[in-house]
Design an enzyme around this catalytic site. Sequence first.
Site, PDB file in Angstrom:
ATOM      1  CG  ASP A 107      34.812  38.961  35.706  1.00  0.00           C
ATOM      2  OD1 ASP A 107      34.487  38.407  34.641  1.00  0.00           O
ATOM      3  OD2 ASP A 107      34.610  38.446  36.822  1.00  0.00           O
TER       4      ASP A 107
ATOM      5  CG  HIS B 252      32.091  44.808  30.464  1.00  0.00           C
ATOM      6  ND1 HIS B 252      32.234  46.100  30.924  1.00  0.00           N
ATOM      7  CD2 HIS B 252      32.341  44.009  31.525  1.00  0.00           C
ATOM      8  CE1 HIS B 252      32.541  46.074  32.198  1.00  0.00           C
ATOM      9  NE2 HIS B 252      32.619  44.817  32.587  1.00  0.00           N
TER      10      HIS B 252
ATOM     11  CG  ASP C 256      29.675  47.076  19.746  1.00  0.00           C
ATOM     12  OD1 ASP C 256      30.270  46.458  20.662  1.00  0.00           O
ATOM     13  OD2 ASP C 256      30.173  47.282  18.617  1.00  0.00           O
TER      14      ASP C 256
ATOM     15  CD  GLU D   9      31.371  40.483  31.485  1.00  0.00           C
ATOM     16  OE1 GLU D   9      30.383  40.922  32.079  1.00  0.00           O
ATOM     17  OE2 GLU D   9      32.448  40.193  32.062  1.00  0.00           O
TER      18      GLU D   9
HETATM   19  O1  9MR Z   1      25.928  34.987  32.948  1.00  0.00           O
HETATM   20  C1  9MR Z   1      25.564  35.509  34.214  1.00  0.00           C
HETATM   21  C2  9MR Z   1      24.103  35.860  34.212  1.00  0.00           C
HETATM   22  O2  9MR Z   1      23.316  34.709  34.047  1.00  0.00           O
HETATM   23  C3  9MR Z   1      23.736  36.581  35.492  1.00  0.00           C
HETATM   24  O3  9MR Z   1      22.397  37.030  35.394  1.00  0.00           O
HETATM   25  C4  9MR Z   1      24.673  37.760  35.709  1.00  0.00           C
HETATM   26  C5  9MR Z   1      24.390  38.537  36.987  1.00  0.00           C
HETATM   27  O4  9MR Z   1      24.660  37.772  38.106  1.00  0.00           O
HETATM   28  O5  9MR Z   1      26.003  37.310  35.753  1.00  0.00           O
HETATM   29  C6  9MR Z   1      26.422  36.705  34.557  1.00  0.00           C
HETATM   30  O6  9MR Z   1      27.715  36.270  34.709  1.00  0.00           O
HETATM   31  C7  9MR Z   1      28.757  37.218  34.814  1.00  0.00           C
HETATM   32  C8  9MR Z   1      29.537  36.878  36.066  1.00  0.00           C
HETATM   33  O7  9MR Z   1      28.740  37.116  37.189  1.00  0.00           O
HETATM   34  C9  9MR Z   1      30.854  37.640  36.180  1.00  0.00           C
HETATM   35  N1  9MR Z   1      31.632  37.476  34.981  1.00  0.00           N
HETATM   36  C10 9MR Z   1      30.931  37.884  33.780  1.00  0.00           C
HETATM   37  C11 9MR Z   1      29.664  37.082  33.587  1.00  0.00           C
HETATM   38  C12 9MR Z   1      28.951  37.449  32.287  1.00  0.00           C
HETATM   39  O8  9MR Z   1      28.402  38.706  32.307  1.00  0.00           O
END
Ligand code: 9MR
Length: 604
Positions: free
Chosen positions: A194, A524, A573, A582
């Site tokens: 994102d 992602h 994947d 991601e």
């Molecule tokens: O790494 C984060 C993980 O620990 C959380 O459980 C999750 C849900 O809140 O979010 C992950 O972080 C994401 C972030 O919120 C937005 N950018 C991408 C991050 C990786 O997926």
Amino acid sequence: MKRWLWALALLALSGGKVMAQVSTADAQHVNRVVSVNQVGYLPGAPKYGMLAAAGERAVTWALLDAATQSVVAAGVAEPGRRDAASGDRVLTADFSDVTAPGTYILVLDDVQSVPFRIGADVYRQLKTDALRYFYLSRSGIELEPAFAGRWARPAGHLSDDAVTCFRGVDAQGTRWDGCDYMVNARGGWYDAGDFGKYVVNAGISVWTLQNLYERLPDAFGDGTLNIPESGSGRPDILDETRWEMEWLLSMQVPDGQPQAGMVHHKLHDERWGGIPELPPATVENRSPGAGRSLMPPSTAATLNLAAVTAQCARIWRTLDAAFAARCLQAAERAWQAAHDNPIFKYGNIPGQGGGNYDDAYLDDEFYWAAAELWITTGKASYRDAVRSSPFFTRTPGQEAHDAAAMNWGNVAALGTISLALLPNELAGDEIAALRGQIIAAADGYLAIMGSEGYRVSLHPDRYYWGSNSDVLNNAIILALAYDFTDEARYLNGVAESLDYLLGRNALAFSFISGYGTTTMQHPHHRFWANLPAQGYPPPPPGAVAGGPNGSPSDPTALEAGLSDAAPARRYLDEVGSWSTNEVTINWNAPLVWVTAYLDALQGK
Ligand code: 9MR
């Protein structure tokens, strides 16, 4: 008959009891793929390859020279141990005794692995690619072809130079009044797939890279990364961390405003954008319901800034005294502001358009920031905050729910590591105690590795979002335990952590793009969406996927039935699987740390 088959037959003849099993295929094999580190093994490291089998029987293995197919080594893999995280019964070939550089294939039972190498340089390029991830994630600057190659793109979000606070009603129904100021928060790194920029996650990411510099100052000198600042006369790794640090500094509330010195938690869009998508050059920031805004200051973000700017101040002191002074001033302002505002726990605002990174438990952030400030300044007030923290005596990463010693929301170990590693005024027995905590955590990871079939440091019940980064952060703990003890088992644990990520796992899959034969290709990610015909490149080499997630939550994963799979297989994947596939800055940072560490120990 192929030469290696003859060799296996001969081995079987001489091995007596194994013979009967070599000639017949085992119908009970569940996943007839040999799992190896698809890139390769360091000469002195342990070398295991695995095959999942349902049966209770020994099989033969042979290591072949990939070019000539001649047998280099052979042996018997004992009946496999059950791997709790995957359900596999894992047969293990141990060819650790082979140290000669070369390209090999492992045959386990009658199944051939992909070719892989043994060599002192197996991580040399990976460490550089892993660090280049950060340049390729920069916001607010054009990524020029000369530096970015096929990952070149125009500058994104130049309009972050004029952002103000979120105003309106958030997804939870809370009204926010905004603020009367604008900040120039252009730049920094995009967090992940994102376009959000989040201080809390930037904190551990910058810390990890700065800590690598403090542990191995020569790992990424000037000119090693081919970034615009290469040739600046300063180490490229610090040029890269400074890019993020300048953005972090911009997130601090200006003097004269309410909560001056506090740090905005995050900056992101008010609505999630689609995939694929290039970062737009500008967005209309103050149109209702659209554009980007600052989320309120939080104590967690403020202490993250205090910690990494304190670290920055000591690192830059001799390189750029003015920048070091800016960092130190920001650090002390942030520390003071956090003390004045210790309970601002916002994160999930507006509840859409960006990640949360909400953190309601702050004792660890206070400890971490105090530790970094004390090391840098030697001031008694920080020392007292360190010594009186519950984390001064608590082993990081040992609670039952912990998958790793540290992650974005659990940062006490970062303070402990800095105190255990760097010169400071702690008494000798206190430093020994902190090192002992790190060694105890490392022992815990070795114990898990020893009981899991694929020898990974993840407890089978603790495959959380980004589990691969837990493996990497645990590897940092193992590396430090090796530093403090010189005992090879810890170093072996570091190497085996990369074996897992590069294919020695239940999926026989390399989670690191571009490294291995069967590798992550569809992260992602809005730009690296791997639709080349439409102008969206595949991921650059050296990006690590989040990995198996015990609680997958995205529709792509759920529709694929991932929740029914064993935890270690809850990975897909596919570009849509944000909860398993991601990529993000806080996961690639420990990949840089660990690969650079292992590579440095090989000499040049
Ligand atoms: O790494 C984060 C993980 O620990 C959380 O459980 C999750 C849900 O809140 O979010 C992950 O972080 C994401 C972030 O919120 C937005 N950018 C991408 C991050 C990786 O997926």
